[in-house]
Design a protein around this motif. Structure first.
Motif, PDB file in Angstrom:
ATOM      1  N   UNK A 145       0.808  -1.225   0.000  1.00 23.76           N
ATOM      2  CA  UNK A 145       0.000   0.000   0.000  1.00 23.76           C
ATOM      3  C   UNK A 145       0.841   1.274   0.000  1.00 23.76           C
ATOM      4  N   UNK A 146       2.087   1.184   0.467  1.00 22.58           N
ATOM      5  CA  UNK A 146       2.972   2.360   0.472  1.00 22.58           C
ATOM      6  C   UNK A 146       3.257   2.826  -0.948  1.00 22.58           C
ATOM      7  N   UNK A 147       3.389   1.894  -1.874  1.00 21.62           N
ATOM      8  CA  UNK A 147       3.670   2.262  -3.271  1.00 21.62           C
ATOM      9  C   UNK A 147       2.506   3.036  -3.874  1.00 21.62           C
ATOM     10  N   UNK A 148       1.303   2.539  -3.643  1.00 21.52           N
ATOM     11  CA  UNK A 148       0.124   3.225  -4.163  1.00 21.52           C
ATOM     12  C   UNK A 148      -0.051   4.585  -3.477  1.00 21.52           C
ATOM     13  N   UNK A 149       0.212   4.632  -2.181  1.00 16.82           N
ATOM     14  CA  UNK A 149       0.110   5.890  -1.445  1.00 16.82           C
ATOM     15  C   UNK A 149       1.117   6.899  -1.986  1.00 16.82           C
ATOM     16  N   UNK A 150       2.319   6.448  -2.300  1.00 20.96           N
ATOM     17  CA  UNK A 150       3.349   7.320  -2.880  1.00 20.96           C
ATOM     18  C   UNK A 150       2.836   7.967  -4.157  1.00 20.96           C
ATOM     19  N   UNK A 151       2.206   7.174  -5.024  1.00 17.48           N
ATOM     20  CA  UNK A 151       1.664   7.715  -6.289  1.00 17.48           C
ATOM     21  C   UNK A 151       0.570   8.737  -6.021  1.00 17.48           C
ATOM     22  N   UNK A 152      -0.344   8.409  -5.121  1.00 16.64           N
ATOM     23  CA  UNK A 152      -1.463   9.309  -4.808  1.00 16.64           C
ATOM     24  C   UNK A 152      -0.944  10.643  -4.275  1.00 16.64           C
ATOM     25  N   UNK A 153      -0.039  10.589  -3.307  1.00 18.47           N
ATOM     26  CA  UNK A 153       0.464  11.824  -2.696  1.00 18.47           C
ATOM     27  C   UNK A 153       1.288  12.645  -3.682  1.00 18.47           C
ATOM     28  N   UNK A 154       2.070  11.974  -4.517  1.00 15.87           N
ATOM     29  CA  UNK A 154       2.856  12.692  -5.528  1.00 15.87           C
ATOM     30  C   UNK A 154       1.935  13.398  -6.525  1.00 15.87           C
TER      31      UNK A 154
END
Length: 119
Positions: free
Chosen positions: A46-55
């Motif tokens: 989930x950290x990878x997807x969160x990284x994309x969302x926040x970026x």
């Protein structure tokens, strides 16, 4: 809010003493208007997807920065802030105060809404 979706609610009682996070704590320059701080770990999907969302959100909103912190490398900060799982997202205002926090992968719309409390 649907079950399992993190609430980007108020920062809470475990905020850092003094209530502010700056470049020294973050390891990067905060945004001029707000900062999206993500605590991650190496094998967290989930950290990878969160990284994309926040970026994506940081790129959409002028003056907003996204800072990712490796929770394993910054155990001091993890403990001081009461971070219990990854990803955890903190929304900081321009002064570095935590105005919202959420554990788990947030929805893009919730991140955008949480920025309203910071800017």
């Amino acid at each position: 809010m649907p079950a399992g979706v993190p609430d980007l609610g108020p920062g809470g009682a475990r905020d850092r003493p003094g209530g502010r996070l700056g470049a020294a704590e973050l390891g990067a320059e905060p945004g001029e208007r707000a900062t999206l701080v993500q605590f991650s770990s190496a094998f967290c999907q989930p950290c990878r997807a969160t990284r994309r969302i926040l970026a994506e959100v940081a790129a959409m909103v002028e003056g907003v920065a996204h800072v990712e912190i490796d929770a394993e490398e910054r155990l001091d900060l993890v403990r001081a802030l009461g971070i219990e799982k990854t990803p955890t997202v903190l929304v900081l205002d321009a002064a570095g105060r935590i105005v919202r926090r959420a554990a788990g992968m947030p929805r893009k719309v919730d991140v955008i809404a949480a920025l309203g409390a910071a800017v």
